[in-house]
Design an enzyme around this catalytic site. Structure first.
Site, PDB file in Angstrom:
ATOM      1  CD  GLU A  70     -20.501  -4.559   5.742  1.00 21.60           C
ATOM      2  OE1 GLU A  70     -19.678  -3.679   5.423  1.00 21.60           O
ATOM      3  OE2 GLU A  70     -20.617  -5.649   5.111  1.00 21.60           O
ATOM      4  CE  LYS A  94      -4.489  -1.074   2.042  1.00 23.05           C
ATOM      5  NZ  LYS A  94      -5.413  -0.790   3.160  1.00 23.05           N
ATOM      6  NE  ARG A 138     -22.027  -5.067   0.777  1.00 22.32           N
ATOM      7  CZ  ARG A 138     -20.888  -5.622   0.409  1.00 22.32           C
ATOM      8  NH1 ARG A 138     -20.102  -6.153   1.326  1.00 22.32           N
ATOM      9  NH2 ARG A 138     -20.533  -5.679  -0.847  1.00 22.32           N
TER      10      ARG A 138
END
Length: 650
Positions: free
Chosen positions: A373, A287, A401
């Protein structure tokens, strides 16, 4: 102009990219990184992930025949290099600006974007759907799903893999796992890279198949020998690589390999392109690659506002006013000091939801469930059955979701789970997949659910204290960004459930607002009084469900002109709840106008620009109030004239 600067300028399609020599691709990667850092430093965006995927983006478009071959970038955080390579270079300066390029992939933006992505973990399911559709159309082109290691924590990714690997013949799908977190030791990485390139060579794949057919043809013992040979090869591969899980899903696993080594990437992609079965390529990336500040702090530079390139410091003006997120996190720590039942649950967003201080103060009571979730909500329901008070802190858009789990696993049994919905309302530059504009509507429809929204950051503290004391499901939603700058009370007040408050008194109309819209209503009331001599009663509803029936009905009996204001879709939202109340109580004579977001998906752009466009700011409230007052006066005058004519017989 340097050689590297000239490379990107010549690329407007993947065909242009293929004209470059391999030796030029490293210079191209450097230039792409410079362009990404330059633009994101001005517009903000998802920097670290996109910097880490530059070589991967180059290699994919260099090897595959895009846009005929489809590349689905999971979420889109990784896709800035992809945008620069596919005809959007001249528009890249408009990234995340109103009317400009989206920060994510969008089907409407380019033929190179086969799917609109904003929520994570969809790429494998989408890719499989496209691959099966291509097979039905006898289209031999390829499908590649690029998914991050974080996105692989979601169940949806494994559901897609499960179907892909089940009777996997003709399910021609390539999955690339872009792993920018897992630590791989150098010796294992080197061995795995060698194995991957060897195992994936096209000729070797053909030899393996032919040899397998030969073994199976041996009389009596053929099938057993073949299965033994296959198990031996797979055991060796899984012993020296972390691919056992993916092999269990019937994927051919290759990797992990260095995701920044363009030669290796291109070689292995060319090889696996010839395969006609499910393949998973595991690449390791860093990253923030190429920008030192992002490499040092990839979490901060995951999603960042405008910043100074030399220092990496945010350009926003310093202020002592905390964000709603910060106030929530601080309040959680305070409440947990005296209430050991309080548990914090989040879905891979401890920084984004402000729960880092809680995780440090109470590590044993903090649970990050990953990008899952649905699981997070049901997990919280389980804890609630044992006497705890779990607070599920999730962005409003991501909680969508878990609707089924909220309804079935929490609300049916009336369990005391608190839902803290960050980023409620218009969010800004992340666009339609991230605006939290539907929560008031979808939550208020569920029995047992209590739904509230604070007018400011101080009321947020009182609402959170009220929520953890409530014996049932309860949700509070609050906006992105800084609060109003009000003083924060040292003690907590338990708010009576379903009771609003009158903030100002006026005799001309009633303005009932909820959440962040309350301050806009207060501002509008001042302008109406000063400039138009219209005096409004301003109500902070506090609760969307249950509504304060007594307060609303008492006001409209004397002032039958009502304006509702919410930063939510009008369909089934707060204004609809008020209309339902008035209809149920036979108050058909009351004139009501609702302000909120119309039946559409809101594009990306600055919050103030979008609030102005969708008429939920103070200026729009003023205009709506004047129109409502004038129309009500006209109706009254016409009715009075009709009554007079009837009484006099004229």
């Amino acid at each position: 102009m340097s050689q590297s600067a000239s490379l990107l300028e010549a690329i407007n399609s993947s065909d242009d990219l293929k004209k470059l020599k391999r030796s030029e691709l490293a210079d191209l990667a450097t230039e792409i990184r410079e362009a990404i850092v330059h633009v994101v430093s001005n517009s903000g965006g998802h920097l670290a992930s996109s910097l880490g995927a530059v070589e991967l983006g180059i290699a994919l478009h260099y090897v595959f025949d895009t846009p005929r071959d489809k590349i689905i970038w999971d979420v889109g955080h990784q896709a800035y290099a992809h945008k620069l390579l596919t005809g959007r270079r001249n528009q890249f300066e408009t990234l995340r600006r109103h009317g400009g390029l989206s920060g994510f992939t969008r089907r409407s933006e380019s033929d190179y974007d086969p799917f609109t992505t904003g929520h994570s973990s969809t790429s494998i399911s989408v890719g499989l759907g496209i691959a099966c559709a291509k097979r039905l159309k006898k289209d031999p082109s390829k499908v590649v799903a690029v998914i991050g290691d974080g996105s692989m924590t979601a169940g949806l990714a494994y559901e897609g893999m499960n179907q892909t690997g089940d009777t996997h013949k003709d399910k021609d799908l390539i999955v690339i796992l872009n792993d920018n977190e897992m630590s791989i030791s150098p010796n294992v990485g080197a061995i795995s890279s060698l194995l991957s390139r060897t195992f994936s060579a096209a000729k070797l794949q053909m030899m393996r198949k032919e040899f397998g057919e030969f073994l199976k043809s041996l009389p009596r013992i053929g099938e057993n020998v073949y299965q033994f040979a296959k198990r031996s090869e797979e055991s060796f591969k899984t012993f020296v690589t972390p691919g056992m899980l993916f092999e269990a899903f019937n994927f051919e696993y290759f990797g992990p390999i260095d995701g920044h080594n363009l030669d290796h990437l291109i070689d292995i992609l060319k090889n696996i392109k010839t395969m006609d079965e499910p393949v998973l390529l595991h690449v390791i990336t860093k990253k923030g690659k190429g920008y030192q500040q992002a490499e040092k702090n990839p979490v901060y530079f995951h999603g960042v506002s405008s910043f100074d390139i030399d220092t990496g410091i945010c350009r926003k003006k310093a202020t002592n006013v905390p964000t709603y997120t910060e106030v929530f996190g601080k309040t959680m720590v305070e409440l947990a000091k005296t209430d050991p039942r309080i548990i914090a649950v989040t879905a891979a967003m401890p920084e984004g939801t402000g729960l880092v201080p809680f995780s440090q103060a109470y590590p044993e009571r903090f649970f990050d469930v990953g990008i899952a979730e649905q699981h997070g909500v049901t997990f919280a329901a389980g804890m609630a059955t044992e006497g705890f008070r779990p607070v599920v802190a999730i962005y409003s858009t991501f909680l969508q979701r878990a609707y089924d789990q909220i309804l079935h696993d929490v609300c049916i049994e009336n369990l005391p789970v608190v839902f803290a919905l960050d980023r409620g309302g218009i969010v800004g530059e992340d666009g339609p997949t991230h605006h939290g504009l539907f929560d008031l509507s979808f939550l208020r429809s569920i029995p047992n659910m209590v739904m509230m929204a604070p007018k400011d950051e101080n009321e947020l503290r009182h609402m959170l204290a009220t929520a953890v004391a409530h014996d049932g499901p309860i949700a509070l939603r609050y906006p992105r960004g800084r609060g109003s700058g009000v003083d924060l009370d040292d003690t907590f007040e338990m708010l009576p459930i379903g009771k609003g408050e009158v903030l100002e008194r006026g005799e001309d109309l009633v303005m009932i607002a909820v959440g962040s819209a309350v301050n806009e209503a207060i501002c509008a009331a001042a302008l109406l009084k000063e400039n138009h001599h219209i005096r409004a009663t301003v109500v902070n509803a506090r609760f969307v469900k249950p509504l304060d029936h007594e307060l609303i009905l008492s006001l409209v009996r004397s002032i039958p002109t009502v304006l509702t204001i919410e930063e939510n879709t009008l369909a089934g939202g707060f204004g609809s709840a008020v209309l339902e109340l008035l209809s149920d109580k036979g108050m058909a004579h009351v004139s009501v106008k609702r302000l909120g977001v119309p039946d559409c998906f809101v594009e990306h752009g600055p919050q103030d620009v979008l609030r102005r466009k969708y008429k939920v700011d103070a200026a729009a409230i003023v205009r709506a109030a004047i129109e409502l007052k004038e129309s009500t006066t006209t109706i009254y005058q016409n009715g009075h004239q009709e009554a007079t004519r009837y009484a006099t017989g004229r």
